[in-house]
Scaffold this active site. Structure first.
Site, mmCIF file in Angstrom:
data_model
loop_
_atom_site.group_PDB
_atom_site.id
_atom_site.type_symbol
_atom_site.label_atom_id
_atom_site.label_comp_id
_atom_site.label_asym_id
_atom_site.label_seq_id
_atom_site.Cartn_x
_atom_site.Cartn_y
_atom_site.Cartn_z
ATOM 1 N N GLU A 40 39.293 45.099 34.795
ATOM 2 C CA GLU A 40 38.311 44.334 35.566
ATOM 3 C C GLU A 40 38.945 43.668 36.777
ATOM 4 O OE1 GLU A 40 35.957 41.090 37.083
ATOM 5 O OE2 GLU A 40 37.913 40.881 36.119
ATOM 6 N N ASP A 55 42.472 42.385 30.602
ATOM 7 C CA ASP A 55 43.555 42.331 31.579
ATOM 8 C C ASP A 55 43.563 41.001 32.320
ATOM 9 O OD1 ASP A 55 41.133 43.093 32.913
ATOM 10 O OD2 ASP A 55 42.292 43.839 34.619
#
Length: 402
Positions: free
Chosen positions: A164, A103
């Site tokens: 994350e 991400d």
């Protein structure tokens, strides 16, 4: 300095020859902001195909549910994307964990969506450094190890999570599960442009404090109201005063309020806390709860605390220091000067260290301006850092220890 052996040199040459730049360009062209589930699904599929070139089993792991408090004070469940997990030789004598994240901080509607060359060797683009470049380095290093006679000695889990950038709430349990039994871990956040690694890290906790007061007419009977917005502002000031060398506090946002002629009966304070040590983290939570209790008493309001410390502090203990020194020595064998400094940022390395596993968490390529539209990757460092990782893994496999 230990000069690379013939076996190690073959590993280094293979790692450097991997098509990492092509992979980064392909992966970074797909928006994979943490909330873009469609984009994350596409990237997860691309990564699953790429990592299938390694032996073992590739799977996509469903995310754990994540709760958050919206601007109206309602606790809602947020959906995250699947995480990628590869397991290779779980019975090998040496077991490692390598982690990254797919991400980025750039949402699907963010204007920063394309790649461009700022100058030769410097690629600007979303996620190029943070951290699709790091994922390419993981794959290159492991492919080089797999082609060597050292492969049977080392087993590993690779985990690429989808959340994350928002704290790994949907992947924390998976990280803890995969860290179990590992002698060391490598995480592929980008190194600084000069190659410096992140050493010690603080912890981090995000909190939402819901404050319930009592509404009343602002002119006719304000004394009968209990102003939740004022209580939230007072709480922000009191928490801000807790800052010290051991604790950073950032009151970030207040949601609430309404018409000028109504005493607001609800407000939500958002605050981030970053303790430097485990003791400071414990003290911070005690102080947070005590301050909230005092606000309830002084403003005659009711408060509800949501959130917690999702990233424990990551001090440099002796085991972690040995791993850093190994990476430094491998760098020296490659003509690289590797140093490390404490940083105020946090990452999945915090979670891994909290499991008692030594970790170096900036093994990715060199880059900078991350989390901004100026993010850049120094492309020559892809081969450089793939060689560094491959040699580090090889020497752990050869020694059987850090």
């Amino acid at each position: 300095m230990q000069t690379p052996t013939a076996t190690e040199q073959a590993i280094l040459d293979r790692a450097a020859d991997a098509p990492m730049l092509t992979q980064v360009e392909q992966w970074a062209k797909v928006n994979s902001g943490t909330g873009n589930l469609a984009g994350l699904k596409t990237v997860a599929g691309l990564l699953a195909d790429a990592f299938a070139a390694l032996p073992g089993t590739v799977r996509l792991v469903a995310p754990d549910p994540v709760e958050s408090v919206d601007a109206a004070g309602t606790v809602r469940t947020t959906q995250r994307g699947d995480h990628l997990h590869l397991r290779v030789r779980p019975d090998a004598p040496v077991q490692l964990l390598l982690t990254g994240h797919m991400d980025t901080v750039f949402a699907a509607d963010h204007p920063f969506q394309s790649l461009q060359w700022r100058e030769p060797g410097v690629l600007n683009g979303p996620g190029t450094a943070d951290m699709k470049g790091g994922i390419a380095v993981i794959l290159a290093a492991l492919k080089a190890i797999e082609a060597s006679p050292l492969a049977p000695r080392v087993g590993y889990d690779v985990m690429i999570n989808s959340d994350e950038e928002t704290g790994s709430h949907a992947s924390a349990a998976l990280i803890a599960e995969l860290a179990r039994g590992k002698i060391a871990a490598l995480t592929y956040e980008p190194a600084l442009p000069d190659g410096t690694l992140a050493g010690a890290r603080p912890g981090s906790g995000n909190f939402s404090v819901l404050i319930h007061g009592r509404s009343a007419h602002a002119g006719r009977n304000p004394e009968e109201g209990r102003n939740a917005l004022v209580a939230a502002a007072d709480l922000a000031l009191r928490l801000n005063a807790l800052k010290s060398l051991e604790l950073k506090v950032n009151p970030a946002k207040i949601d609430g309020g309404g018409p000028n002629n109504v005493v607001p009966d609800q407000a939500i304070l958002r605050v981030n806390m970053r303790p430097m040590t485990p003791a400071a983290m414990t003290a911070a939570e005690v102080a947070l709860r005590g301050t909230i209790a005092n606000i309830q008493r002084d403003h005659d309001v009711h408060c509800h605390l949501h959130g917690g410390f999702n990233r424990p502090p990551k001090p440099l203990d002796p085991a972690a220091t040995r791993l850093f020194e190994l990476v430094r020595d491998c760098g020296a064998a490659l003509g690289l000067s590797i140093g490390w400094n404490a940083t105020g940022g946090v990452c999945d390395g915090n979670n891994i260290a909290a499991c008692g596993v030594p970790v170096v968490d900036t093994m990715g390529p060199r880059g900078g301006a991350i989390h901004s539209s100026d993010e850049f990757l120094i492309t020559d460092s892809l081969a450089e850092r793939a060689r560094l990782s491959a040699l580090t893994i090889a020497r752990i496999a050869e020694r059987g220890t850090v």
